[in-house]
Design a protein around this motif. Structure first.
Motif, PDB file in Angstrom:
ATOM      1  N   ASN A 178      11.015  40.200  61.136  1.00  0.00           N
ATOM      2  CA  ASN A 178      11.913  39.038  61.280  1.00  0.00           C
ATOM      3  C   ASN A 178      12.762  39.080  62.551  1.00  0.00           C
ATOM      4  OD1 ASN A 178      11.038  37.865  58.828  1.00  0.00           O
ATOM      5  ND2 ASN A 178      12.493  39.108  57.661  1.00  0.00           N
ATOM      6  N   GLU A 179      12.270  39.750  63.586  1.00  0.00           N
ATOM      7  CA  GLU A 179      12.945  39.756  64.883  1.00  0.00           C
ATOM      8  C   GLU A 179      11.921  39.420  65.970  1.00  0.00           C
ATOM      9  OE1 GLU A 179      15.354  43.146  65.694  1.00  0.00           O
ATOM     10  OE2 GLU A 179      16.274  43.175  63.687  1.00  0.00           O
ATOM     11  N   SER A 180      12.311  38.546  66.882  1.00  0.00           N
ATOM     12  CA  SER A 180      11.378  38.056  67.897  1.00  0.00           C
ATOM     13  C   SER A 180      11.050  39.143  68.914  1.00  0.00           C
ATOM     14  CB  SER A 180      11.959  36.835  68.608  1.00  0.00           C
ATOM     15  OG  SER A 180      13.187  37.160  69.232  1.00  0.00           O
ATOM     16  N   VAL A 181       9.777  39.173  69.313  1.00  0.00           N
ATOM     17  CA  VAL A 181       9.298  40.176  70.271  1.00  0.00           C
ATOM     18  C   VAL A 181       8.551  39.466  71.397  1.00  0.00           C
ATOM     19  CG1 VAL A 181       7.956  42.270  70.612  1.00  0.00           C
ATOM     20  CG2 VAL A 181       9.046  41.843  68.392  1.00  0.00           C
ATOM     21  N   THR A 220       6.424  42.988  56.325  1.00  0.00           N
ATOM     22  CA  THR A 220       6.279  44.416  56.570  1.00  0.00           C
ATOM     23  C   THR A 220       4.904  44.895  56.118  1.00  0.00           C
ATOM     24  OG1 THR A 220       7.270  44.945  54.422  1.00  0.00           O
ATOM     25  CG2 THR A 220       8.748  44.853  56.325  1.00  0.00           C
ATOM     26  N   GLY A 221       4.451  45.973  56.727  1.00  0.00           N
ATOM     27  CA  GLY A 221       3.147  46.528  56.385  1.00  0.00           C
ATOM     28  C   GLY A 221       2.432  47.020  57.630  1.00  0.00           C
ATOM     29  N   VAL A 242      -0.672  48.042  63.859  1.00  0.00           N
ATOM     30  CA  VAL A 242       0.670  47.479  64.017  1.00  0.00           C
ATOM     31  C   VAL A 242       1.454  47.780  62.748  1.00  0.00           C
ATOM     32  CG1 VAL A 242       2.026  45.409  64.430  1.00  0.00           C
ATOM     33  CG2 VAL A 242      -0.234  45.636  65.478  1.00  0.00           C
ATOM     34  N   LYS A 243       2.562  48.501  62.913  1.00  0.00           N
ATOM     35  CA  LYS A 243       3.423  48.826  61.779  1.00  0.00           C
ATOM     36  C   LYS A 243       4.675  47.959  61.871  1.00  0.00           C
ATOM     37  CE  LYS A 243       3.615  53.104  60.348  1.00  0.00           C
ATOM     38  NZ  LYS A 243       2.646  53.100  59.235  1.00  0.00           N
ATOM     39  N   VAL A 244       4.776  47.000  60.960  1.00  0.00           N
ATOM     40  CA  VAL A 244       5.955  46.139  60.902  1.00  0.00           C
ATOM     41  C   VAL A 244       6.915  46.738  59.882  1.00  0.00           C
ATOM     42  CG1 VAL A 244       6.825  43.818  60.490  1.00  0.00           C
ATOM     43  CG2 VAL A 244       4.560  44.138  61.515  1.00  0.00           C
TER      44      VAL A 244
END
Length: 285
Positions: A178-181, A220-221, A242-244
């Protein structure tokens, strides 16, 4: 003998219908919940970013349009087959042209293309939009044949940390949920393609050019990533994950990278022709 034979036909039809129903039920009930959900998405993977709704809408809409056009075409074909089937040996009436039909099959394709083009551009703009004020920036380096991720963050007083992968141990990209990248994509050797299927986004990584995009992970995941451009001998091994995670886990991971001495930026240039983890040149023996 004809009477009994005709009498058995309805029974055979009922038996076939019952068998088809049972078979269909077995096949449907045999699907896992994950497979059932994927069928609902028409093959799309599990969604995990803020750009997925635009892609999903365009994908589903294209299938609906194709279904409508397909049904209409088949209906017209069947109508012509039945309506103008041969009834005798007389030649059908010959005409030079039919202006309404010619106008229809000239304008209809343009109308279809125009509608699809409009929605493609509209959704494409939604997918590629950038806020200008992302919360995080990651420089992604695609190189033969693994990925390097440079996190542009202040960690332990150091400007930036990095991590990279090898053929034996693929790279991991950590992102906060939930944070922009903002992503900058670069390559020191050949064209690669950065693709995370669950983000519904893919962008080429081109030497001498920096491609950019922005995305916000929403779930997440751990999600699979890969290179989607044939880039050489070990292209199939150019995978990553990719680990969110939560913001606290993300910050902790960057701190661990800094503690290992992986600070600054790794651009992958000097070893671009080396097989990571093997120390061999491409094509070498």
């Amino acid at each position: 003998m004809a009477g009994p034979a005709r009498a058995t036909r309805p029974a055979k039809r009922r038996l076939l219908a019952a068998a088809a129903t049972v078979l269909g039920t077995v096949l449907l009930t045999g699907c896992s919940s994950e497979t059932t959900e994927q069928w609902k998405r028409l093959g799309l993977p599990e969604a995990a970013s803020d750009r997925t709704e635009a892609v999903r809408s365009l994908w589903i809409g294209a299938w609906i349009a194709a279904l409508i056009i397909g049904v209409a075409v088949w209906a017209l074909i069947l109508y012509v087959v039945v309506r103008y089937r041969k009834r005798n040996d007389e030649a059908p009436k010959q005409v030079r042209y039919n202006l309404p039909l010619e106008v229809l099959y000239t304008l209809a394709p343009f109308a279809i293309i125009g509608v699809l083009f409009f929605y493609t551009v509209e959704h494409g703009n939604q997918i590629t939009r950038m806020s200008g004020t992302p919360q995080h920036t990651v420089n992604v380096v695609g190189q033969q044949w693994q990925w390097t991720f440079n996190y542009k963050e202040q960690v332990n007083g150091q400007e930036g940390v990095w991590e990279t992968g090898t053929l034996d141990k693929p790279a991991e990209l950590w992102l906060p949920v939930n944070e922009s990248v903002h992503f900058d994509l670069t390559s020191p050797d050949v064209i690669h393609s950065f693709w995370v299927p669950s983000f519904y986004f893919k962008l080429d990584v081109i030497p001498g050019r920096t491609n950019k995009f922005e995305v916000t992970p929403t779930k997440t995941g751990t999600f699979a990533g890969k290179c989607a451009e044939l880039c050489g001998l070990y292209h199939s091994r150019m995978i990553f994950s990719v680990k969110v995670v939560t913001r606290a886990e993300y910050d902790q991971h960057l701190k661990e990278l800094a503690d290992r001495g992986q600070t600054g930026a790794a651009v992958g240039g000097k070893d671009a022709t080396t097989i990571p983890g093997h120390g061999e040149q491409e094509g070498g023996k």
